[in-house]
Motif scaffolding. Structure first.
Motif, PDB file in Angstrom:
ATOM      1  N   THR A  48      51.432  68.337  72.556  1.00 48.50           N
ATOM      2  CA  THR A  48      49.994  68.288  72.289  1.00 48.50           C
ATOM      3  C   THR A  48      49.260  67.629  73.458  1.00 48.50           C
ATOM      4  O   THR A  48      48.192  68.087  73.876  1.00 48.50           O
ATOM      5  CB  THR A  48      49.731  67.515  70.982  1.00 48.50           C
ATOM      6  OG1 THR A  48      50.275  68.281  69.899  1.00 48.50           O
ATOM      7  CG2 THR A  48      48.247  67.325  70.735  1.00 48.50           C
ATOM      8  N   ASP A 171      48.021  75.119  69.380  1.00 49.19           N
ATOM      9  CA  ASP A 171      48.877  73.973  69.074  1.00 49.19           C
ATOM     10  C   ASP A 171      49.437  74.095  67.656  1.00 49.19           C
ATOM     11  O   ASP A 171      48.740  73.815  66.688  1.00 49.19           O
ATOM     12  CB  ASP A 171      48.093  72.666  69.217  1.00 49.19           C
ATOM     13  CG  ASP A 171      49.023  71.469  69.201  1.00 49.19           C
ATOM     14  OD1 ASP A 171      50.236  71.626  68.969  1.00 49.19           O
ATOM     15  OD2 ASP A 171      48.517  70.339  69.411  1.00 49.19           O
ATOM     16  N   GLU A 172      50.646  74.539  67.524  1.00 52.48           N
ATOM     17  CA  GLU A 172      51.315  74.745  66.240  1.00 52.48           C
ATOM     18  C   GLU A 172      50.376  75.387  65.228  1.00 52.48           C
ATOM     19  O   GLU A 172      50.172  74.869  64.133  1.00 52.48           O
ATOM     20  CB  GLU A 172      51.851  73.410  65.698  1.00 52.48           C
ATOM     21  CG  GLU A 172      52.666  72.665  66.759  1.00 52.48           C
ATOM     22  CD  GLU A 172      53.828  71.883  66.205  1.00 52.48           C
ATOM     23  OE1 GLU A 172      54.274  72.197  65.095  1.00 52.48           O
ATOM     24  OE2 GLU A 172      54.297  70.990  66.906  1.00 52.48           O
TER      25      GLU A 172
END
Ligand code: ADP
Ligand code: MG
Length: 356
Positions: A48, A171-172
């Motif tokens: 991240t 991000d995910e």
């Protein structure tokens, strides 16, 4: 600068506090235009943080970032997030609950309109285009709470894509969704990015997800990139024990080198002439084990899962070692049956022991 490179990171280092280890430690990486890069690594390895640096939400202590040949960070240069031509999709959707789908997506276009790059009349048109792109035409007047999780994440994607960024950071994005939704959405996102020729950096801690959607994969560990390659390269030839364990979910079996071969509980294997260590761990992928019922075998079947196309077996040896094996659906063994386990392929990989 090579025009076909969309993202170039050089020596990027980020440390949040003096006494803690760097969250990112001299990251160097290049991504070609149109490609999708998967960033894979365990929780806390810096994925991240790396995305936030690329997007411009954080400043590094060292290193440079170039987007499409333009320096946006480093050596006295700083371009703020809204001027980086980058779209971001977070894990938690981050939609405005009091705005409709249309308003949420149009929000992403405001910076462009403010800078005169988009006429006010065009904002709605461009938002509409992005909404259609993610398959949500007809949902423009809904509010986020009137949508499923998968639909909300489509809105977030539409918002990120609306300004037509050349790079999209995710991000995910699917980690809060049901398995089913996640499986088809990740394939769709890949197709959507392709259809608009956007490049992408996609963060995940799920190895299967990373392998299945990335053109290139970077495996991260403790703020560093441990290996970069195609998913096939990384799966077939992991360079370190860590990558092997994290990406292939292989078995690791103690190996002792005696002259030119390795002795293991699964038999002997030739050692490379260049091998300079004697204590090792043999990597055995679950699909590289062949099982044969045999009263004299060293392994006992402890668990069997039928997965449709294959069986997944858990085996133990008399001294308590465990092995996981995936076989075709014809290899049906009974619980507590004694089996011989054979490794297929002629020169399996051995990593030095203790160098995790
Ligand atoms: P990942 O996304 O791979 O799980 P992160 O990038 O979130 O990892 O975190 C990497 C490391 O940096 C972790 O040790 C985390 O605790 C630390 N970290 C992240 N953000 C901050 C912050 N704002 N302040 C202090 N430490 C942070
Ligand atoms: Mg994270």
């Amino acid at each position: 600068m090579d025009q076909s490179v969309i993202l170039q990171l050089n020596g990027l280092t980020k440390q949040f506090a003096k006494q803690s280890p760097p969250a990112l430690d001299h990251i160097t990486l290049a991504l070609k235009m149109g490609d999708l890069l998967g960033l894979l690594g365990p929780s806390g390895c810096g994925k991240t943080t790396l995305l936030r640096l690329i997007a411009g939400f954080e400043r590094p202590q060292q290193g440079t970032i170039e987007l499409a040949g333009r320096r946006v960070c480093g050596e006295g240069m700083w371009v703020p997030p809204e001027r980086r031509d980058v779209g971001v999709v977070f894990q938690d959707y981050a939609l405005f609950p009091h705005l409709t789908v249309m308003e949420n997506v149009a929000f992403g276009l405001k910076p462009l309109a403010r800078r005169g790059k988009l006429a006010t009349g065009q904002v709605k048109e461009e938002a509409q285009r992005a909404i259609a792109l993610v398959g949500l035409a007809g949902f423009e007047t809904r509010y986020p709470h009137e949508l499923s999780g998968g639909q909300q994440q489509r809105v977030a994607l539409a918002r990120a894509l609306a300004p037509r960024p050349s790079l999209v950071l995710l991000d995910e994005p699917f980690s809060n969704l049901d398995v089913q939704v996640r499986l088809y959405l990740r394939q769709e996102v890949r197709e959507i990015l392709r259809s608009v020729s956007a490049s992408g950096v996609f963060v995940t801690h799920d190895q299967e997800e990373a392998l299945s959607i990335s053109d290139w994969l970077a495996v991260m560990r403790q703020g560093q990139i441990e290996q970069v390659g195609t998913p096939e390269d990384i799966y077939r030839s992991p360079q370190t024990r860590f990558v092997a364990g994290f990406v292939t979910q292989a078995n690791f079996v103690a190996a002792q080198r005696v002259n030119t071969h390795w002795e293991t509980a699964l038999g002997n294997f030739p050692a490379l002439a260049s091998t300079n260590f004697t204590q090792g761990e043999l990597m055995v992928r679950q699909e590289d084990l062949q099982l044969q019922a045999d009263g004299h075998g060293a392994w006992i079947v402890r668990d069997r899962q039928f997965l449709g196309r294959e069986y997944r077996y858990t085996l133990t040896s008399a001294n308590g070692q465990t092995l996981y094996a995936r076989t075709d659906a014809d290899t049906r063994l009974d619980l507590n049956e004694t089996v011989v386990a054979t490794v297929t392929g002629d020169r399996p990989t051995v990593f030095p022991l203790g160098l995790a």
